[in-house]
Design a protein around this motif. Sequence first.
Motif, short mmCIF file in Angstrom:
data_model
loop_
_atom_site.label_atom_id
_atom_site.label_comp_id
_atom_site.label_asym_id
_atom_site.label_seq_id
_atom_site.Cartn_x
_atom_site.Cartn_y
_atom_site.Cartn_z
N GLN A 120 49.87 36.61 52.46
CA GLN A 120 48.36 36.93 52.30
C GLN A 120 47.82 36.42 51.05
O GLN A 120 48.50 36.46 49.92
CB GLN A 120 47.70 38.16 52.46
N HIS A 121 46.98 35.40 51.01
CA HIS A 121 46.85 34.53 49.84
C HIS A 121 45.19 34.42 49.90
O HIS A 121 44.54 34.14 50.31
CB HIS A 121 47.35 33.04 50.10
N ALA A 122 44.93 35.03 48.51
CA ALA A 122 43.45 35.13 48.06
C ALA A 122 43.33 33.69 47.06
O ALA A 122 43.51 33.83 45.83
CB ALA A 122 42.98 36.17 47.20
N LEU A 134 40.26 33.69 51.54
CA LEU A 134 41.24 34.65 51.80
C LEU A 134 41.86 34.33 53.17
O LEU A 134 41.25 34.10 54.17
CB LEU A 134 40.69 36.06 51.97
N HIS A 135 43.41 33.92 53.30
CA HIS A 135 43.95 33.51 54.38
C HIS A 135 45.37 34.01 54.45
O HIS A 135 45.80 34.71 53.59
CB HIS A 135 43.90 32.04 54.50
N PHE A 136 46.18 33.84 55.66
CA PHE A 136 47.41 34.12 55.68
C PHE A 136 48.44 32.79 55.65
O PHE A 136 47.85 31.84 56.45
CB PHE A 136 47.80 35.07 56.73
N ASP A 137 49.31 32.76 54.86
CA ASP A 137 50.22 31.55 55.05
C ASP A 137 51.62 31.99 55.82
O ASP A 137 52.19 32.83 55.48
CB ASP A 137 50.74 31.08 53.57
N PHE A 138 51.64 31.44 56.89
CA PHE A 138 52.60 31.80 58.15
C PHE A 138 53.78 30.79 57.80
O PHE A 138 53.58 29.57 57.95
CB PHE A 138 52.26 31.98 59.54
MN MN Z 1 47.71 29.56 51.07
#
Ligand code: MN
Length: 161
Positions: free
Chosen positions: A8-10, A14-18
Amino acid sequence: MRRFVVQQHAARTLHFDFRLELGGVLVSWAVPKGPSLAPKVRRLAVHVEDHALEHADFEGILPDSEPGRGAVVIWDRGTWTPEGDGAAGLAAGKLTFTLVGEKLRGRWHLVRTEPQGKQESWLLFKGRDEFADDAGDVVTDRPASVVSGRTIAELLASRLG
Ligand code: MN
């Protein structure tokens, strides 16, 4: 064993890196809403630049000089196994795979849709199996890092405090 990690990256958002280990790198998608365990919920996953394998272990505050700066927590991690050849699936825009993580398990799909602008859009969604869950929301039900137990809000607060 091939590793996967969901960070999880703010950053600006804010998003998720898969990220899936493939060909010596972490092939990566930015998933704004994060994964869902409900097979009918298809989450936008924007194919982004590969990351070095070492990045899978990163949790903390990225320096402001880094692209993608901000705060990162390791939301889930484990191993993944593609059905068939992973590199061929990536090239063809259709990956089916099994995850063995702490939060994400069982069969998953990543399917490329039409390119939009300069970024490739894919859809990430759960396969129907015993790990599917149509009711809960794993993102809000299990927000904490699987490494430190911290949420991204706690990590950000620690930087300020
Ligand atoms: Mn990212």
